[in-house]
Design an enzyme around this catalytic site. Sequence first.
Site, PDB file in Angstrom:
ATOM      1  N   GLU A  89       0.812  -1.220   0.000  1.00  0.00           N
ATOM      2  CA  GLU A  89       0.000   0.000   0.000  1.00  0.00           C
ATOM      3  C   GLU A  89       0.849   1.276   0.000  1.00  0.00           C
ATOM      4  OE1 GLU A  89      -4.139  -1.554   2.033  1.00  0.00           O
ATOM      5  OE2 GLU A  89      -2.444  -1.227   3.368  1.00  0.00           O
TER       6      GLU A  89
ATOM      7  N   GLY B 291     -12.424  -4.051   1.157  1.00  0.00           N
ATOM      8  CA  GLY B 291     -13.470  -4.910   0.623  1.00  0.00           C
ATOM      9  C   GLY B 291     -14.723  -4.076   0.416  1.00  0.00           C
TER      10      GLY B 291
ATOM     11  N   MET C 299      -9.376  -3.173   7.842  1.00  0.00           N
ATOM     12  CA  MET C 299      -8.881  -3.622   9.143  1.00  0.00           C
ATOM     13  C   MET C 299      -8.091  -2.569   9.921  1.00  0.00           C
ATOM     14  SD  MET C 299      -7.817  -7.531   7.955  1.00  0.00           S
ATOM     15  CE  MET C 299      -7.575  -8.126   9.630  1.00  0.00           C
TER      16      MET C 299
ATOM     17  N   ASP D 190     -11.648  -6.246  -3.470  1.00  0.00           N
ATOM     18  CA  ASP D 190     -12.477  -7.466  -3.452  1.00  0.00           C
ATOM     19  C   ASP D 190     -13.842  -7.070  -2.897  1.00  0.00           C
ATOM     20  OD1 ASP D 190     -10.509  -7.538  -0.868  1.00  0.00           O
ATOM     21  OD2 ASP D 190     -12.548  -8.111  -0.326  1.00  0.00           O
TER      22      ASP D 190
HETATM   23  C1  3QA Z   1      -5.961  -7.802   4.398  1.00  0.00           C
HETATM   24  C2  3QA Z   1      -5.420  -6.397   4.397  1.00  0.00           C
HETATM   25  C3  3QA Z   1      -5.662  -5.693   5.688  1.00  0.00           C
HETATM   26  O1  3QA Z   1      -4.650  -4.747   5.948  1.00  0.00           O
HETATM   27  C4  3QA Z   1      -6.984  -4.986   5.478  1.00  0.00           C
HETATM   28  C5  3QA Z   1      -6.168  -5.582   3.378  1.00  0.00           C
HETATM   29  C6  3QA Z   1      -9.280  -5.555   1.668  1.00  0.00           C
HETATM   30  N1  3QA Z   1     -10.224  -6.530   1.592  1.00  0.00           N
HETATM   31  C7  3QA Z   1     -10.617  -6.838   2.857  1.00  0.00           C
HETATM   32  C8  3QA Z   1     -11.544  -7.773   3.381  1.00  0.00           C
HETATM   33  N2  3QA Z   1     -11.677  -7.851   4.720  1.00  0.00           N
HETATM   34  C9  3QA Z   1     -10.960  -7.049   5.536  1.00  0.00           C
HETATM   35  N3  3QA Z   1     -10.055  -6.146   5.088  1.00  0.00           N
HETATM   36  C10 3QA Z   1      -9.883  -6.035   3.741  1.00  0.00           C
HETATM   37  N4  3QA Z   1      -6.891  -4.580   4.094  1.00  0.00           N
HETATM   38  C11 3QA Z   1      -5.051  -8.683   5.143  1.00  0.00           C
HETATM   39  S1  3QA Z   1      -5.270 -10.372   4.931  1.00  0.00           S
HETATM   40  C12 3QA Z   1      -4.236 -10.837   3.649  1.00  0.00           C
HETATM   41  C13 3QA Z   1      -2.826 -10.929   4.052  1.00  0.00           C
HETATM   42  O2  3QA Z   1      -2.034 -11.602   3.131  1.00  0.00           O
HETATM   43  C14 3QA Z   1      -8.149  -4.142   3.497  1.00  0.00           C
HETATM   44  C15 3QA Z   1      -9.053  -5.227   2.978  1.00  0.00           C
HETATM   45  N5  3QA Z   1     -12.281  -8.563   2.575  1.00  0.00           N
HETATM   46  C16 3QA Z   1      -0.727 -11.721   3.567  1.00  0.00           C
HETATM   47  C17 3QA Z   1      -0.054 -12.821   2.823  1.00  0.00           C
HETATM   48  O3  3QA Z   1      -0.268 -14.038   3.474  1.00  0.00           O
END
Ligand code: 3QA
Length: 230
Positions: free
Chosen positions: A12, A78, A172, A196
């Site tokens: 980011e 999301g 988050m 997403d």
């Molecule tokens: C997700 C990131 C966290 O900092 C919150 C992305 C995008 N889609 C979301 C969703 N639910 C909650 N938050 C978000 N950000 C961290 S998990 C993936 C980690 O991968 C926003 C967000 N549906 C790391 C590699 O293993």
Amino acid sequence: MKIAIMGAMREEIEPILNTLGEYTSEEYAGNVFYRAEYAGHELVIAYSKIGKVFSAMTASVMLERYGAKVLLFSGVAGGISKDLKIGDLIMASKLCQHDVDITAFGHPDGFIPESSVMIGSDDDLRSLASEIAVDMGIDLYEGIIATGDQFVASSERKSWIGKTFHADALEMEGASVACVCHNFGVPFFVLRAISDTADGSADVDFDTFLQSSAQVSAKFILEMVKRLGD
Ligand code: 3QA
């Protein structure tokens, strides 16, 4: 002006650091804080790591140790609202913590005594963002962002959050950063590009669109920095 720019994940803030090209870095409290000059401003930039605890800590350090006078958050989210497609930008009007639950005592979801369910972001920063969106010819949505320590990948959870808080997007870190800035009296702005739609395909979509959506948000944030006064 001293401006803090933060994200949660490396992806980011990387587009911002790449655009700046030149910066110094310093380790503090388990994070790396990058410093640069851009458009006549002093910037401090960092990614916190995922979630409310790390993001609150990083925001506090940016305000207290680095003396930032305004904080801009850039990242992905999301989507909840049907209007929001992957790659779309949303700025938070206000933010809440969807995972705070002391309803056993008759309090509403998201409520913490001596605080409030929603924390509003800065009006002037939102007006500036709206002007920039018009000038750049891009759609910028404004809505409620719900934050919690969960990657939401279920239609049920997503619609509960949407219904309970009238939220348009979820992530988050936003509400915890908002809480820190609000309590320190520092104006803040939370911008997110949709990666997403927080349902059954959220994990796959997130992996596919994290970088491109993070780039959309970062580009807009740098435009805001250019247009911020002293
Ligand atoms: C997700 C990131 C966290 O900092 C919150 C992305 C995008 N889609 C979301 C969703 N639910 C909650 N938050 C978000 N950000 C961290 S998990 C993936 C980690 O991968 C926003 C967000 N549906 C790391 C590699 O293993």
